[in-house]
Design a protein around this motif. Structure first.
Motif, PDB file in Angstrom:
ATOM      1  N   LEU A   1       0.827  -1.204   0.000  1.00 23.22           N
ATOM      2  CA  LEU A   1       0.000   0.000   0.000  1.00 23.22           C
ATOM      3  C   LEU A   1       0.864   1.257   0.000  1.00 23.22           C
ATOM      4  O   LEU A   1       1.898   1.318   0.670  1.00 23.22           O
ATOM      5  CB  LEU A   1      -0.891   0.032   1.244  1.00 23.22           C
ATOM      6  CG  LEU A   1      -2.137  -0.851   1.228  1.00 23.22           C
ATOM      7  CD1 LEU A   1      -2.696  -0.950   2.638  1.00 23.22           C
ATOM      8  CD2 LEU A   1      -3.190  -0.289   0.273  1.00 23.22           C
TER       9      LEU A   1
ATOM     10  N   SER B   1      -0.090   5.671   0.081  1.00 23.60           N
ATOM     11  CA  SER B   1      -1.247   6.542   0.347  1.00 23.60           C
ATOM     12  C   SER B   1      -0.834   8.003   0.213  1.00 23.60           C
ATOM     13  O   SER B   1      -0.794   8.735   1.194  1.00 23.60           O
ATOM     14  CB  SER B   1      -1.810   6.270   1.739  1.00 23.60           C
ATOM     15  OG  SER B   1      -0.790   6.312   2.731  1.00 23.60           O
TER      16      SER B   1
ATOM     17  N   PHE C   1      -2.857   4.818  -5.553  1.00 21.72           N
ATOM     18  CA  PHE C   1      -1.863   5.306  -4.585  1.00 21.72           C
ATOM     19  C   PHE C   1      -1.817   6.823  -4.507  1.00 21.72           C
ATOM     20  O   PHE C   1      -1.501   7.386  -3.463  1.00 21.72           O
ATOM     21  CB  PHE C   1      -0.467   4.766  -4.934  1.00 21.72           C
ATOM     22  CG  PHE C   1       0.108   5.275  -6.236  1.00 21.72           C
ATOM     23  CD1 PHE C   1       0.817   6.459  -6.276  1.00 21.72           C
ATOM     24  CD2 PHE C   1      -0.054   4.551  -7.412  1.00 21.72           C
ATOM     25  CE1 PHE C   1       1.361   6.931  -7.473  1.00 21.72           C
ATOM     26  CE2 PHE C   1       0.488   5.010  -8.610  1.00 21.72           C
ATOM     27  CZ  PHE C   1       1.188   6.217  -8.640  1.00 21.72           C
TER      28      PHE C   1
ATOM     29  N   MET D   1      -5.235   7.695  -2.362  1.00 20.73           N
ATOM     30  CA  MET D   1      -5.569   6.991  -1.120  1.00 20.73           C
ATOM     31  C   MET D   1      -5.018   7.734   0.093  1.00 20.73           C
ATOM     32  O   MET D   1      -3.899   8.237   0.081  1.00 20.73           O
ATOM     33  CB  MET D   1      -5.025   5.564  -1.146  1.00 20.73           C
ATOM     34  CG  MET D   1      -5.269   4.781   0.138  1.00 20.73           C
ATOM     35  SD  MET D   1      -4.838   3.025   0.044  1.00 20.73           S
ATOM     36  CE  MET D   1      -6.372   2.357  -0.621  1.00 20.73           C
ATOM     37  N   THR D   2      -5.823   7.797   1.151  1.00 20.68           N
ATOM     38  CA  THR D   2      -5.392   8.421   2.398  1.00 20.68           C
ATOM     39  C   THR D   2      -4.875   7.365   3.364  1.00 20.68           C
ATOM     40  O   THR D   2      -5.080   6.157   3.161  1.00 20.68           O
ATOM     41  CB  THR D   2      -6.553   9.164   3.066  1.00 20.68           C
ATOM     42  OG1 THR D   2      -7.558   8.207   3.447  1.00 20.68           O
ATOM     43  CG2 THR D   2      -7.161  10.201   2.127  1.00 20.68           C
ATOM     44  N   ASN D   3      -4.227   7.824   4.417  1.00 27.78           N
ATOM     45  CA  ASN D   3      -3.728   6.911   5.436  1.00 27.78           C
ATOM     46  C   ASN D   3      -4.863   6.110   6.068  1.00 27.78           C
ATOM     47  O   ASN D   3      -4.745   4.895   6.270  1.00 27.78           O
ATOM     48  CB  ASN D   3      -2.961   7.698   6.501  1.00 27.78           C
ATOM     49  CG  ASN D   3      -2.509   6.841   7.658  1.00 27.78           C
ATOM     50  OD1 ASN D   3      -3.021   6.979   8.765  1.00 27.78           O
ATOM     51  ND2 ASN D   3      -1.571   5.954   7.422  1.00 27.78           N
TER      52      ASN D   3
ATOM     53  N   GLN E   1      -7.760   5.306   4.768  1.00 21.37           N
ATOM     54  CA  GLN E   1      -8.244   4.320   3.803  1.00 21.37           C
ATOM     55  C   GLN E   1      -7.278   3.142   3.679  1.00 21.37           C
ATOM     56  O   GLN E   1      -7.701   1.993   3.553  1.00 21.37           O
ATOM     57  CB  GLN E   1      -8.440   4.991   2.445  1.00 21.37           C
ATOM     58  CG  GLN E   1      -9.590   5.977   2.400  1.00 21.37           C
ATOM     59  CD  GLN E   1      -9.603   6.811   1.132  1.00 21.37           C
ATOM     60  OE1 GLN E   1      -8.574   6.967   0.460  1.00 21.37           O
ATOM     61  NE2 GLN E   1     -10.763   7.354   0.780  1.00 21.37           N
ATOM     62  N   ALA E   2      -5.982   3.446   3.743  1.00 23.69           N
ATOM     63  CA  ALA E   2      -4.986   2.383   3.654  1.00 23.69           C
ATOM     64  C   ALA E   2      -5.059   1.458   4.867  1.00 23.69           C
ATOM     65  O   ALA E   2      -4.985   0.234   4.728  1.00 23.69           O
ATOM     66  CB  ALA E   2      -3.588   2.979   3.525  1.00 23.69           C
TER      67      ALA E   2
ATOM     68  N   TYR F   1       2.122  -2.504   4.328  1.00 20.11           N
ATOM     69  CA  TYR F   1       2.011  -1.049   4.299  1.00 20.11           C
ATOM     70  C   TYR F   1       3.170  -0.454   5.084  1.00 20.11           C
ATOM     71  O   TYR F   1       3.188  -0.520   6.313  1.00 20.11           O
ATOM     72  CB  TYR F   1       0.677  -0.632   4.922  1.00 20.11           C
ATOM     73  CG  TYR F   1       0.337   0.835   4.871  1.00 20.11           C
ATOM     74  CD1 TYR F   1       0.830   1.698   3.896  1.00 20.11           C
ATOM     75  CD2 TYR F   1      -0.548   1.372   5.814  1.00 20.11           C
ATOM     76  CE1 TYR F   1       0.471   3.038   3.860  1.00 20.11           C
ATOM     77  CE2 TYR F   1      -0.921   2.701   5.787  1.00 20.11           C
ATOM     78  CZ  TYR F   1      -0.413   3.541   4.811  1.00 20.11           C
ATOM     79  OH  TYR F   1      -0.783   4.868   4.780  1.00 20.11           O
TER      80      TYR F   1
END
Length: 442
Positions: A194, A196, A259, A262-264, A266-267, A279
């Protein structure tokens, strides 16, 4: 938000009150008074709700155990304003008797040899980890006791995904890539790694989380970096590995397609739900899972960002803040202040810290034991502590942190900038910052 993955950024980004990072400076009078057989001292912390609540709980427990000492609480906003006010208080001799502040390079900026009480002769010092001792010490003394837990910059991973695919925790970078390619090859839609960049600060982990590996290969790297030694540059190994690794992950298409947006949060959700396997992130972000999906908290494990060689693989730690005594505390006040600091690192003081919750890593003192409710991933981090395979993040060892790192790592991680160019850009970025700090040799 500042353009750096410092403890300040963590506070703003993770949004967990108990993880608020003390950047305290004092307010109110410094000395207190002694009357009626009771010695009064003052204790300074920052004014956010979480730290104020912890301070009140600590004071209440301490005063109950020490009825001949009263503690007056002062608070001060954090940030740059707080830093400057603290320096002013210390330089003018008007600092509170005891105060709560950062460890590492920000502490060094307070000129501790001249402004703080050397606590190296206190009995609790023997309970501290060597890493923490390093970040509250100079060549002339040790000045702080820890408050709160450490946290790691490493790779969070979904243990159920790993188990279902028969994967083992990697100890080399090649193993990490091999695991990631196996995850991709299954075709089941699980994201191997992941990223983000919707929260740009998260892009820095490949570089900042690799620093314990840099230190393992060159223990003097941080010192040489601060002194502008040509060998200690990000364009050179071992520090270049962080940039090179980030480029490799992009080049091999091992990241989530979204990528860039995406936010933290959401990750962390994707990781907890098994939509992704790994991650690179701070262990402190486990708080997001604890809050949103508590039943999946213990599905998340953590391992160190691997070095090229397993013998160098170490986990990078962000150290807790410290509690310090100003040199203006003398006589009965100094004795009372030392008792207060010792109490904070006693079993009763540890109980106050545990009651606050929010543990994201091991304590750095053997005086404290984590509660049974602590996230399981802390046990993974503890294994590195037990093996002596830890190292502090660079920000604790050097004051130099270029403001544009997150922008540079977003570009490298997005395939816009090569690792070589990104590293060169960051070396230039830190040069400007070192000159602003007035460091010699720059």
């Amino acid at each position: 938000m500042k353009n750096s993955l410092t403890r300040r950024v963590l506070t703003a980004s993770v949004g967990v009150a108990v993880l608020a990072i003390p950047l305290a400076a004092c307010s109110g009078g410094g000395g207190g008074s002694s009357s009626g057989g009771t010695t009064e001292i003052t204790y300074l912390t920052q004014s956010d709700d979480a730290n104020t609540a912890q301070a009140k709980a600590l004071i209440a427990a301490f005063e109950k155990a020490n009825p001949d000492i009263s503690v007056k609480l002062d608070t001060q906003p954090g940030g740059t304003e707080g830093d400057n006010l603290m320096k002013t208080k210390l330089s003018t001799g008007s600092m509170d008797d005891v105060f709560h502040y950062n460890s590492g390079s920000l502490l060094q900026a307070l000129n501790p040899d001249q402004t703080l009480v050397d606590l190296s002769d206190q009995s609790w010092v023997s309970t501290l980890t060597d890493d923490f001792k390093q970040v509250v010490s100079t060549d002339n003394g040790l000045y702080g006791a820890p408050w709160g837990t450490s946290f790691a910059g490493a790779v969070l991973y979904n243990k159920k995904v790993y188990s279902s695919l028969g994967l083992t925790v990697p100890t080399t970078w090649a193993d990490f890539i091999a695991n990631s390619e196996k995850i991709k090859a299954t075709g089941n839609g699980i994201t191997p790694i992941l990223q983000s960049y919707g929260d740009t600060w998260t892009s820095q982990l490949f570089v900042l989380g690799d620093f314990a590996n840099v230190s393992a290969q060159d223990p003097n790297w941080a010192k040489n970096y601060t002194a502008n030694d040509p060998s200690a540059k990000y364009v050179n190994e071992p520090a270049f590995a962080g940039f090179a690794n980030q480029q490799e992950v992009f080049d091999k298409k091992l990241m989530n397609e979204d990528f860039a947006s995406m936010t933290n949060a959401q990750a962390m959700d994707a990781l907890a739900n098994g939509q992704a396997a790994q991650y690179p992130m701070l262990s402190a972000t486990i708080a997001t899972v604890q809050q949103n999906e508590p039943d999946k908290t213990d599905d998340i494990g953590v391992f160190a960002l691997p070095a090229a060689n397993a013998s160098d693989t170490s986990i990078t730690m962000w150290q807790p803040n410290g509690i310090y005594i100003a040199k203006t505390a003398e006589g009965a006040k100094l004795d009372a202040a030392k008792k207060f600091v010792a109490f904070a690192n006693s079993s009763d003081g540890c109980a106050v810290q545990n009651d606050a919750g929010g543990a994201a890593g091991p304590y750095v003192t053997s005086a404290c034991t984590l509660p049974s409710t602590a996230p399981a991933l802390i046990g993974d981090i503890q294994k590195y502590f037990d093996a002596g395979k830890t190292g502090s993040a660079l920000e604790f060892l050097s004051p130099i942190k270029g403001p544009n790192l997150e922008n540079i790592t977003v570009a490298v991680g997005s395939g816009i900038t090569s690792a070589k160019d990104g590293a060169a850009q960051y070396d230039d970025d830190v040069k400007k910052q070192a000159q602003q700090l007035g460091l010699s040799g720059w």
